[in-house]
Design a protein around this motif. Structure first.
Motif, PDB file in Angstrom:
ATOM      1  N   VAL A 140      -4.717 -45.152   9.054  1.00  0.00           N
ATOM      2  CA  VAL A 140      -5.115 -44.642   7.738  1.00  0.00           C
ATOM      3  C   VAL A 140      -4.595 -43.214   7.621  1.00  0.00           C
ATOM      4  N   ILE A 141      -4.010 -42.890   6.485  1.00  0.00           N
ATOM      5  CA  ILE A 141      -3.431 -41.565   6.261  1.00  0.00           C
ATOM      6  C   ILE A 141      -4.479 -40.644   5.641  1.00  0.00           C
ATOM      7  N   LEU A 142      -4.660 -39.481   6.240  1.00  0.00           N
ATOM      8  CA  LEU A 142      -5.486 -38.440   5.634  1.00  0.00           C
ATOM      9  C   LEU A 142      -4.536 -37.529   4.876  1.00  0.00           C
ATOM     10  N   HIS A 143      -4.529 -37.658   3.537  1.00  0.00           N
ATOM     11  CA  HIS A 143      -3.614 -36.855   2.720  1.00  0.00           C
ATOM     12  C   HIS A 143      -3.995 -35.384   2.688  1.00  0.00           C
ATOM     13  N   ASP A 144      -5.296 -35.100   2.567  1.00  0.00           N
ATOM     14  CA  ASP A 144      -5.682 -33.700   2.418  1.00  0.00           C
ATOM     15  C   ASP A 144      -7.176 -33.526   2.602  1.00  0.00           C
ATOM     16  N   HIS A 145      -7.564 -32.282   2.797  1.00  0.00           N
ATOM     17  CA  HIS A 145      -8.953 -31.846   2.737  1.00  0.00           C
ATOM     18  C   HIS A 145      -8.976 -30.730   1.709  1.00  0.00           C
ATOM     19  N   ILE A 146      -9.701 -30.960   0.626  1.00  0.00           N
ATOM     20  CA  ILE A 146      -9.782 -29.998  -0.475  1.00  0.00           C
ATOM     21  C   ILE A 146     -11.181 -29.404  -0.493  1.00  0.00           C
ATOM     22  N   SER A 155      -6.513 -26.273  -0.637  1.00  0.00           N
ATOM     23  CA  SER A 155      -5.972 -27.483  -0.031  1.00  0.00           C
ATOM     24  C   SER A 155      -5.490 -27.130   1.372  1.00  0.00           C
ATOM     25  N   LEU A 156      -6.044 -27.796   2.386  1.00  0.00           N
ATOM     26  CA  LEU A 156      -5.588 -27.524   3.742  1.00  0.00           C
ATOM     27  C   LEU A 156      -4.143 -27.953   3.941  1.00  0.00           C
ATOM     28  N   ARG A 157      -3.722 -29.022   3.264  1.00  0.00           N
ATOM     29  CA  ARG A 157      -2.327 -29.452   3.371  1.00  0.00           C
ATOM     30  C   ARG A 157      -1.401 -28.397   2.764  1.00  0.00           C
ATOM     31  N   ALA A 158      -1.751 -27.876   1.597  1.00  0.00           N
ATOM     32  CA  ALA A 158      -0.906 -26.861   0.951  1.00  0.00           C
ATOM     33  C   ALA A 158      -0.800 -25.595   1.806  1.00  0.00           C
ATOM     34  N   ARG A 159      -1.830 -25.317   2.566  1.00  0.00           N
ATOM     35  CA  ARG A 159      -1.821 -24.147   3.450  1.00  0.00           C
ATOM     36  C   ARG A 159      -1.089 -24.406   4.756  1.00  0.00           C
ATOM     37  N   GLY A 160      -0.685 -25.670   4.972  1.00  0.00           N
ATOM     38  CA  GLY A 160       0.005 -26.030   6.200  1.00  0.00           C
ATOM     39  C   GLY A 160      -0.922 -26.196   7.377  1.00  0.00           C
ATOM     40  N   GLU A 161      -2.190 -26.447   7.105  1.00  0.00           N
ATOM     41  CA  GLU A 161      -3.193 -26.536   8.176  1.00  0.00           C
ATOM     42  C   GLU A 161      -3.726 -27.945   8.367  1.00  0.00           C
ATOM     43  N   LEU A 162      -2.964 -28.930   7.919  1.00  0.00           N
ATOM     44  CA  LEU A 162      -3.382 -30.327   8.119  1.00  0.00           C
ATOM     45  C   LEU A 162      -2.242 -31.095   8.745  1.00  0.00           C
TER      46      LEU A 162
END
Length: 162
Positions: A140-146, A155-162
């Motif tokens: 299962v893909i975890l796209h992001d934690h907002i 967005s943790l993904r936008a910050r490069g932390e995911l």
């Protein structure tokens, strides 16, 4: 005869919604949910952020999971936990149990910070890592934690932390 009138200084106060305003916000959320049910593709990242900012608010922390299918269509938005003013209990096991029950392929985890600052805490990072690792082991893909706050989201993904 003219009178000088002075406007009293207005001090900034934390805004509390009246019962009528709370009803309007509730109705707006319901309209948005109906729209998403009819148009379940999350077409842009901004649409996801707007949706999260509108739906995941409150005086206590709430933890939601957006369960998505292979085409990133929303299967379900579920509030899995409601906490206190500064903590919400999250159990990766429950997140993934529901994921499997819904046959979801991906997820986005979201929670709010009632104090207003959406800066992630050490506990937020640790919980994200646990869910990411557990999700990956099940394919299962975890796209992001907002994290939503007062007027902005992180967005943790936008910050490069995911």
């Amino acid at each position: 005869m003219t009178r000088n009138t002075r406007t009293p200084a207005i001090e900034a106060q934390p805004h509390r919604f009246s019962a009528q305003e709370q009803a309007v916000v509730y109705e707006a959320r319901q309209i948005l949910l109906r729209h998403l049910n009819q148009n379940p593709v999350l077409t842009s990242w901004q649409a996801v952020l707007d949706y999260c900012a509108l739906t995941i608010r409150g005086d206590v922390e709430r933890f939601h999971v957006l369960y998505l299918d292979r085409r990133n269509r929303l299967i379900s938005d579920e509030c899995l936990a409601i906490g206190t003013v500064d903590h919400v209990p999250v159990y990766p096991r429950e997140v993934l149990r529901r994921c499997l029950a819904l046959n979801a392929s991906a997820l986005i985890i979201v929670h709010n910070h009632p104090a207003g600052d959406p800066e992630p805490s050490a506990a937020d990072f640790a919980m994200t890592k646990e869910i990411r690792n557990a999700s990956a082991s099940l394919g299962v893909i975890l796209h992001d934690h907002i994290i939503t706050g007062a007027g902005r989201e992180t967005s943790l993904r936008a910050r490069g932390e995911l």
